[in-house]
Design a protein around this motif. Structure first.
Motif, PDB file in Angstrom:
ATOM      1  N   PHE A 185       0.956  -1.241   0.209  1.00 35.47           N
ATOM      2  CA  PHE A 185      -0.145   0.011  -0.067  1.00 35.47           C
ATOM      3  C   PHE A 185       0.832   1.391   0.145  1.00 35.47           C
ATOM      4  CE2 PHE A 185      -4.458  -1.209   0.261  1.00 35.47           C
ATOM      5  CZ  PHE A 185      -4.262  -2.383   0.778  1.00 35.47           C
ATOM      6  N   ALA A 186       2.031   1.224   0.785  1.00 34.52           N
ATOM      7  CA  ALA A 186       2.918   2.400   1.006  1.00 34.52           C
ATOM      8  C   ALA A 186       3.542   2.769  -0.430  1.00 34.52           C
ATOM      9  CB  ALA A 186       4.131   2.148   1.751  1.00 34.52           C
ATOM     10  N   ASP A 187       3.729   1.418  -1.334  1.00 30.36           N
ATOM     11  CA  ASP A 187       4.422   1.815  -2.665  1.00 30.36           C
ATOM     12  C   ASP A 187       3.472   2.394  -3.737  1.00 30.36           C
ATOM     13  OD1 ASP A 187       6.623   0.910  -1.633  1.00 30.36           O
ATOM     14  OD2 ASP A 187       6.431  -1.165  -2.208  1.00 30.36           O
ATOM     15  N   LEU A 188       2.041   2.507  -3.420  1.00 27.87           N
ATOM     16  CA  LEU A 188       1.138   3.255  -4.014  1.00 27.87           C
ATOM     17  C   LEU A 188       1.174   4.760  -3.862  1.00 27.87           C
ATOM     18  CD1 LEU A 188      -2.143   0.928  -3.686  1.00 27.87           C
ATOM     19  CD2 LEU A 188      -0.752   1.146  -5.641  1.00 27.87           C
ATOM     20  N   GLY A 189       1.759   4.966  -2.805  1.00 23.62           N
ATOM     21  CA  GLY A 189       2.000   6.464  -2.507  1.00 23.62           C
ATOM     22  C   GLY A 189       0.938   7.033  -1.325  1.00 23.62           C
ATOM     23  N   VAL A 190       0.554   6.159  -0.485  1.00 19.24           N
ATOM     24  CA  VAL A 190      -0.377   6.598   0.534  1.00 19.24           C
ATOM     25  C   VAL A 190       0.614   6.131   1.874  1.00 19.24           C
ATOM     26  CG1 VAL A 190      -2.552   6.391  -0.456  1.00 19.24           C
ATOM     27  CG2 VAL A 190      -1.484   4.346   0.512  1.00 19.24           C
ATOM     28  N   ASP A 191       0.232   6.843   2.943  1.00 16.01           N
ATOM     29  CA  ASP A 191       0.701   6.461   4.189  1.00 16.01           C
ATOM     30  C   ASP A 191      -0.230   5.175   4.729  1.00 16.01           C
ATOM     31  OD1 ASP A 191       2.506   8.607   4.494  1.00 16.01           O
ATOM     32  OD2 ASP A 191       1.372   9.909   5.597  1.00 16.01           O
ATOM     33  N   VAL A 192       0.408   4.499   5.545  1.00 20.65           N
ATOM     34  CA  VAL A 192      -0.523   3.418   6.240  1.00 20.65           C
ATOM     35  C   VAL A 192      -0.197   3.628   8.033  1.00 20.65           C
ATOM     36  CG1 VAL A 192      -0.053   1.874   4.498  1.00 20.65           C
ATOM     37  CG2 VAL A 192       1.629   1.842   6.364  1.00 20.65           C
ATOM     38  N   GLN A 193      -1.370   3.097   8.511  1.00 23.83           N
ATOM     39  CA  GLN A 193      -1.424   3.261   9.991  1.00 23.83           C
ATOM     40  C   GLN A 193      -2.023   2.033  10.551  1.00 23.83           C
ATOM     41  OE1 GLN A 193      -3.859   7.018  10.233  1.00 23.83           O
ATOM     42  NE2 GLN A 193      -2.174   8.185   9.289  1.00 23.83           N
ATOM     43  N   ILE A 194      -1.814   1.768  11.530  1.00 25.13           N
ATOM     44  CA  ILE A 194      -2.428   0.402  12.400  1.00 25.13           C
ATOM     45  C   ILE A 194      -3.287   1.264  13.173  1.00 25.13           C
ATOM     46  CG2 ILE A 194      -1.932  -1.561  13.890  1.00 25.13           C
ATOM     47  CD1 ILE A 194      -0.325  -1.210  11.026  1.00 25.13           C
ATOM     48  N   ALA A 215       2.698 -11.153  23.618  1.00 24.64           N
ATOM     49  CA  ALA A 215       3.691 -10.120  23.277  1.00 24.64           C
ATOM     50  C   ALA A 215       4.617 -10.339  22.006  1.00 24.64           C
ATOM     51  CB  ALA A 215       4.566 -10.547  24.709  1.00 24.64           C
ATOM     52  N   ASN A 216       4.808 -11.457  21.830  1.00 29.50           N
ATOM     53  CA  ASN A 216       5.528 -11.692  20.453  1.00 29.50           C
ATOM     54  C   ASN A 216       4.666 -10.908  19.124  1.00 29.50           C
ATOM     55  OD1 ASN A 216       7.652 -13.036  21.644  1.00 29.50           O
ATOM     56  ND2 ASN A 216       6.618 -15.151  21.122  1.00 29.50           N
ATOM     57  N   ALA A 217       3.317 -11.180  19.226  1.00 30.66           N
ATOM     58  CA  ALA A 217       2.432 -10.485  18.069  1.00 30.66           C
ATOM     59  C   ALA A 217       2.372  -9.132  18.113  1.00 30.66           C
ATOM     60  CB  ALA A 217       1.134 -11.141  18.148  1.00 30.66           C
ATOM     61  N   TYR A 218       2.490  -8.505  19.581  1.00 30.69           N
ATOM     62  CA  TYR A 218       2.425  -7.214  19.549  1.00 30.69           C
ATOM     63  C   TYR A 218       3.896  -6.562  19.127  1.00 30.69           C
ATOM     64  CZ  TYR A 218      -1.756  -5.244  22.056  1.00 30.69           C
ATOM     65  OH  TYR A 218      -2.876  -4.779  22.196  1.00 30.69           O
ATOM     66  N   ALA A 219       4.893  -7.210  19.539  1.00 24.87           N
ATOM     67  CA  ALA A 219       6.381  -6.854  19.189  1.00 24.87           C
ATOM     68  C   ALA A 219       6.372  -7.111  17.494  1.00 24.87           C
ATOM     69  CB  ALA A 219       7.369  -7.791  19.618  1.00 24.87           C
ATOM     70  N   ALA A 220       5.644  -8.114  16.957  1.00 27.63           N
ATOM     71  CA  ALA A 220       5.832  -7.892  15.337  1.00 27.63           C
ATOM     72  C   ALA A 220       5.055  -6.845  14.795  1.00 27.63           C
ATOM     73  CB  ALA A 220       5.188  -9.553  15.027  1.00 27.63           C
ATOM     74  N   VAL A 221       4.036  -6.506  15.329  1.00 25.70           N
ATOM     75  CA  VAL A 221       3.206  -5.495  14.663  1.00 25.70           C
ATOM     76  C   VAL A 221       4.129  -4.143  14.797  1.00 25.70           C
ATOM     77  CG1 VAL A 221       1.185  -3.833  14.947  1.00 25.70           C
ATOM     78  CG2 VAL A 221       0.901  -6.332  15.087  1.00 25.70           C
ATOM     79  N   THR A 222       4.719  -3.943  15.921  1.00 20.19           N
ATOM     80  CA  THR A 222       5.537  -2.852  15.977  1.00 20.19           C
ATOM     81  C   THR A 222       6.626  -2.683  14.942  1.00 20.19           C
ATOM     82  OG1 THR A 222       4.908  -3.230  18.404  1.00 20.19           O
ATOM     83  CG2 THR A 222       6.545  -1.304  17.915  1.00 20.19           C
ATOM     84  N   ARG A 223       7.325  -3.991  14.982  1.00 22.63           N
ATOM     85  CA  ARG A 223       8.554  -4.134  14.118  1.00 22.63           C
ATOM     86  C   ARG A 223       8.239  -3.843  12.734  1.00 22.63           C
ATOM     87  NH1 ARG A 223      10.141  -8.260  16.880  1.00 22.63           N
ATOM     88  NH2 ARG A 223       9.009  -9.970  15.672  1.00 22.63           N
ATOM     89  N   ALA A 224       6.925  -4.407  12.219  1.00 25.17           N
ATOM     90  CA  ALA A 224       6.534  -4.090  10.984  1.00 25.17           C
ATOM     91  C   ALA A 224       6.124  -2.509  10.565  1.00 25.17           C
ATOM     92  CB  ALA A 224       5.390  -5.034  10.643  1.00 25.17           C
ATOM     93  N   CYS A 225       5.682  -1.766  11.593  1.00 23.79           N
ATOM     94  CA  CYS A 225       5.323  -0.350  11.429  1.00 23.79           C
ATOM     95  C   CYS A 225       6.658   0.326  11.483  1.00 23.79           C
ATOM     96  CB  CYS A 225       4.391   0.022  12.333  1.00 23.79           C
ATOM     97  SG  CYS A 225       4.103   1.743  12.150  1.00 23.79           S
ATOM     98  N   LEU A 226       7.829  -0.006  12.115  1.00 20.60           N
ATOM     99  CA  LEU A 226       8.805   0.673  11.979  1.00 20.60           C
ATOM    100  C   LEU A 226       9.777   0.269  10.711  1.00 20.60           C
ATOM    101  CD1 LEU A 226      10.133  -0.063  15.613  1.00 20.60           C
ATOM    102  CD2 LEU A 226       9.124   2.166  14.785  1.00 20.60           C
ATOM    103  N   ALA A 227       9.288  -0.811  10.147  1.00 21.68           N
ATOM    104  CA  ALA A 227      10.147  -1.179   8.877  1.00 21.68           C
ATOM    105  C   ALA A 227       9.545  -0.579   7.571  1.00 21.68           C
ATOM    106  CB  ALA A 227      10.022  -2.795   8.845  1.00 21.68           C
ATOM    107  N   VAL A 228       8.333  -0.015   7.812  1.00 19.60           N
ATOM    108  CA  VAL A 228       7.882   0.704   6.475  1.00 19.60           C
ATOM    109  C   VAL A 228       7.827   2.185   7.005  1.00 19.60           C
ATOM    110  CG1 VAL A 228       5.746   0.791   5.305  1.00 19.60           C
ATOM    111  CG2 VAL A 228       6.273  -1.489   6.196  1.00 19.60           C
ATOM    112  N   SER A 229       8.418   2.744   6.038  1.00 15.91           N
ATOM    113  CA  SER A 229       8.699   4.118   6.318  1.00 15.91           C
ATOM    114  C   SER A 229       7.538   5.266   6.428  1.00 15.91           C
ATOM    115  CB  SER A 229       9.850   4.955   5.272  1.00 15.91           C
ATOM    116  OG  SER A 229       9.338   4.815   4.195  1.00 15.91           O
ATOM    117  N   ARG A 230       6.566   4.701   5.634  1.00 17.17           N
ATOM    118  CA  ARG A 230       5.199   5.344   5.209  1.00 17.17           C
ATOM    119  C   ARG A 230       4.146   4.781   6.472  1.00 17.17           C
ATOM    120  NH1 ARG A 230       4.030   8.326  -0.124  1.00 17.17           N
ATOM    121  NH2 ARG A 230       2.528   9.269   1.432  1.00 17.17           N
TER     122      ARG A 230
END
Ligand code: G3I
Length: 299
Positions: free
Chosen positions: A221-230, A240-255
């Motif tokens: 989605f970010a590559d389409l030119g929009v921001d993304v938000q959780i 806790a592992n799932a919460y960490a994974a969501v956090t990591r994914a957001c940090l890894a996507v600059s948008r």
């Protein structure tokens, strides 16, 4: 950072929570809200049934309380939501055709104008796609006014509040599947035709694990030119592992500009016994809280 909001801010992001004004006199609740979060969204107070209980008569008292609380503390506000098939006032549920279309667009214009300049991002349209494998629209009174109702809503929102980011928001779109691909195709079409859309919200009401392609889905989605938000995060038993994974994914996507959890303490959650949030009913930090904070801090 020593709080979620501070740690997220150090990464150029926000960490927000859904709140309800009926808990604003609960000091345990408000202390957590004020200490941990740098973005708020109204869990119910800005929905159609709350803001226009009778046609043409608008009530903003509770929405305004959330906005002024947030802005006075330097928090941003997500607006949720201008149009949705659910939580409509009875008068709208009973309408159809051009009368409903006109009422819906008027609602968008009035509410976005009232909050103009105060909203970081609006969920202009919520949950308009069908579950299952069709990849198509959900049937609703709004959809039956014509397939272009979503773009009409986005254009009206842009005209009313040109500085708010305008989002499409939905659930079960957290991995690459027929529903998220249907939305992806709509966003691509909107971008190609100049329909004003700036962001896509991924509610992320999750079971105890995160789809393996969660980050890849955000990125496409970010590559389409929009921001993304959780936008409405909660996870079964607050894995806790799932919460960490969501956090990591957001940090890894600059948008990916920020994360919102859908409530503060487990007992504030719409998910009842799922214990899906970051604080227990007494307001204590859970393991998931530490996992999120450590991940935001790069741990
Ligand atoms: O305001 C009335 C109150 O007057 C009445 O006495 C009481 C009796 O039950 O109901 C109150 O309204 C409830 C409202 O929450 C405020 O507490 C509604 O019945 C109840 O249905 C409503 O639930 C909300 C739900 O959306 C409505 O569909 C949840 O709090 C809210 O967490 C939930 O949030 C949604 C997002 O907006 C969109 N994505 C999914 C998410 C979870 O369902």
């Amino acid at each position: 950072g020593t709080t979620l909001g501070q740690a997220a801010a150090e990464k150029g992001r926000y960490y927000g929570a859904a709140v309800g004004t009926y808990k604003f006199n609960d000091t345990t609740y408000m202390n957590l809200v004020n200490r941990e979060f740098n973005s708020l969204v109204a869990e119910n107070e800005m929905k159609w049934d709350a803001t226009e209980p009778q046609q043409g008569r608008f009530t903003y008292t509770n929405g305004d309380r959330i906005v002024s609380h947030a802005l006075s503390r330097g928090m941003t506000v997500r607006g949720h939501t201008l149009l949705w098939h659910a939580q409509q006032p009875d008068w709208a549920k009973n309408m159809s055709g051009s009368a409903l279309r006109n009422a819906a667009i008027n609602h968008v214009t009035q509410v976005a104008t009232h909050f103009r300049g105060q909203i970081y991002a609006w969920d202009v349209v919520n949950e308009a796609f069908a579950d299952g494998g069709s990849g198509g629209r959900r049937d609703s009174n709004l959809q039956r006014t014509g397939n272009d109702w979503i773009e009409a809503a986005f254009r009206a929102a842009r005209a009313a509040d040109p500085n708010a980011k305008l989002c499409y928001n939905d659930y079960n779109t957290d991995g690459i599947n027929a529903k998220s691909t249907g939305i992806y195709n709509m966003v691509r079409d909107f971008k190609s035709r100049g329909v004003p859309i700036d962001c896509v919200g991924f509610q992320s009401h999750l079971g105890s694990s995160v789809p393996g392609d969660y980050q890849a889905n955000l990125q496409r989605f970010a590559d389409l030119g929009v921001d993304v938000q959780i936008t409405e995060l909660d996870i079964l038993q607050a894995n806790a592992n799932a919460y960490a994974a969501v956090t990591r994914a957001c940090l890894a996507v600059s948008r990916c500009t920020g994360i919102t959890v859908w409530g503060v303490r487990d007992c504030d959650s719409w998910r009842g016994g799922d214990n899906a949030l970051l604080f227990d009913c007494s307001g204590n930090k859970k393991a998931a809280y530490n996992a999120v904070l450590d991940t935001l801090n790069g741990g």
